[in-house]
Design an enzyme around this catalytic site. Structure first.
Site, PDB file in Angstrom:
ATOM      1  N   HIS A 179     -14.980  14.424  50.777  1.00 50.23           N
ATOM      2  CA  HIS A 179     -13.959  14.966  51.456  1.00 50.23           C
ATOM      3  C   HIS A 179     -12.678  14.818  51.040  1.00 50.23           C
ATOM      4  CE1 HIS A 179     -16.955  15.594  55.002  1.00 50.23           C
ATOM      5  NE2 HIS A 179     -16.869  16.663  54.497  1.00 50.23           N
ATOM      6  N   GLU A 182     -10.155  11.747  52.564  1.00 48.66           N
ATOM      7  CA  GLU A 182     -10.879  10.417  52.818  1.00 48.66           C
ATOM      8  C   GLU A 182     -10.525   9.416  51.820  1.00 48.66           C
ATOM      9  OE1 GLU A 182     -14.820  11.064  54.126  1.00 48.66           O
ATOM     10  OE2 GLU A 182     -14.129  12.523  55.737  1.00 48.66           O
ATOM     11  N   HIS A 304     -17.607   7.582  53.528  1.00 51.66           N
ATOM     12  CA  HIS A 304     -16.666   8.527  54.181  1.00 51.66           C
ATOM     13  C   HIS A 304     -15.779   7.536  55.015  1.00 51.66           C
ATOM     14  CE1 HIS A 304     -19.124  12.345  53.798  1.00 51.66           C
ATOM     15  NE2 HIS A 304     -19.997  11.444  53.722  1.00 51.66           N
ATOM     16  N   GLU A 378     -19.159   5.269  57.694  1.00 47.75           N
ATOM     17  CA  GLU A 378     -17.608   5.896  58.074  1.00 47.75           C
ATOM     18  C   GLU A 378     -17.174   4.588  58.152  1.00 47.75           C
ATOM     19  OE1 GLU A 378     -16.791   8.969  58.426  1.00 47.75           O
ATOM     20  OE2 GLU A 378     -18.512  10.170  58.882  1.00 47.75           O
TER      21      GLU A 378
END
Length: 402
Positions: A179, A182, A304, A378
């Site tokens: 993404h 990020e 991420h 994450e």
């Protein structure tokens, strides 16, 4: 812009937020979601541009969602000024035409042009035993190469870090930057590649038994677009519907229960899943490469931000994988090791149980094709800075995650 933190408490508040969702970027924690998936008791983050701020505040007041008393836990200003965080992370004097300084700093965020021109990537072949891979895939206007040598058009290599061995070794795959927004994710992959493996006995022993394949920026076009045009850009930049619409969420595009839940078929949505499984060249390139080596890949990691989670399969169902107990055990050991550095807490669990339902995730796809250990990390933080994590947090984030 401001980012607001809301936890709707009543059905009426949920209905109102669903209405707002159609006009504003609303996410569940750090993840975009369908408006109909908003539910009571769940954390929501809403980004509001300045022209709409007063209107939204009035609307929240009208529906008794107070923003003046953050301790009430219904509403709080999570990020009062996104631009201020941007200024902390991205020096204004930079431009895509600057030369990379001799003392390349890995604790700053970098333009793709700077990453491309970083001469230290050449040095990896000597320092880390990095092997070159020559696989070529075209997509949109740029090229995705798996290669360590530098050509004019090469954006970033897929690096293999290994010690020489006469036997076939198992592989750990790690990708970053699926993404665009990020930024801490590619920053970590850079950090990981450029560790001095020769002088770390733990890692040196590790590399006698395993090879590492690392893709530092999977969504190159999205990353560039987030720097040049829209900071919080998530998706890729491929055209759709004869160029009348663009952009697919690459992490909804893998062939794992594709399109079944937690996605949108509207190409303007943050979670548009594409026209079919692996419809995007980036997704297809990665899938083809991993498929060719899946019998040797022991672990698939996709990095991420944000939220501080280590997530296991599956997103499309709550039925756990057959090796769920071991998956969770390994993740909990990882979270404990990570916390031991700076005290940063990570939550561990299946994404469908602790966050939301989704489909087309690379993590789930990797497990479905037979890779036993598959995880989504994450990284920092929990929303105070969100996707605009200040550059002074790059080093501690990378150190603890390493």
């Amino acid at each position: 812009d401001q980012v607001l933190h809301i936890v709707p408490a009543t059905y009426q508040q949920v209905q109102h937020l669903q209405h707002l969702c159609s006009a504003l970027p609303v996410s569940k924690n750090n993840h975009p979601l369908l408006c109909e998936d908003i539910s009571a008791g769940e954390d929501l983050h809403i980004r509001i541009p300045p022209p709409l701020l007063q209107e939204v505040e009035d609307s929240l007041d009208q529906h008794v969602i107070s923003y003046k008393n953050c301790s009430f836990s219904l509403f709080g200003v999570l990020i009062p000024d996104v631009q201020e965080l941007v200024d902390q992370s991205m020096p204004r004097e930079r431009s895509s035409h600057q030369q990379v300084p001799a003392g390349y700093v890995y604790t700053q965020y970098h333009l793709m042009e700077e990453l491309k021109r970083n001469q230290n990537l050449n040095h990896l072949r000597q320092v880390n035993g990095t092997t070159k891979h020559f696989l070529l895939f075209l997509y949109y206007t740029r090229l995705l190469y798996y290669n360590i040598i530098v050509f004019q058009l090469i954006i970033f290599p897929l690096s293999q870090i290994s010690h020489p061995s006469d036997r076939t070794k198992k592989i750990i795959w790690m990708d970053c930057g699926i993404h665009g927004r990020e930024w801490i994710s590619p920053a970590f992959c850079q950090w990981f590649i450029l560790q001095n493996y020769e002088f770390d006995p733990k890692i040196s022993k590790f590399l006698q038994n395993l090879d590492l394949y690392i893709l530092p920026v999977l969504n190159i076009d999205g990353y560039i677009y987030s720097w040049e045009t829209e900071l919080l850009w998530r998706k890729n930049r491929s055209p759709y519907m004869n160029g009348t619409c663009y952009w697919t969420d690459l992490n909804r595009n893998f062939n794992s229960s594709w399109g079944s839940i937690g996605v949108s078929y509207n190409c303007s949505s943050q979670i548009f899943c594409g026209s079919g499984p692996e419809s995007e060249s980036e997704t297809r390139a990665v899938a083809q490469f991993i498929e060719g080596k899946k019998n040797d890949i022991l672990c698939h990691l996709t990095i991420h931000s944000y939220g501080q989670y280590i997530l296991t399969p599956y997103g499309s169902k709550t039925t756990p994988p057959s090796n769920s107990e071991e998956l969770i055990h390994v993740a909990e050991e990882a979270a404990a090791a990570l916390k031991g550095k700076y005290g940063t807490s990570y939550e561990v669990g299946s994404i469908s149980l602790i966050l939301y339902y989704n489909s087309g995730f690379s993590r789930d796809w990797a497990h479905m094709i037979g890779i036993p250990f598959t995880y989504t990390f994450e990284l920092r933080d929990k929303g105070t800075c969100g996707f605009v994590l200040p550059s002074d947090q790059i080093k501690p984030t990378c150190e603890e995650t390493m």
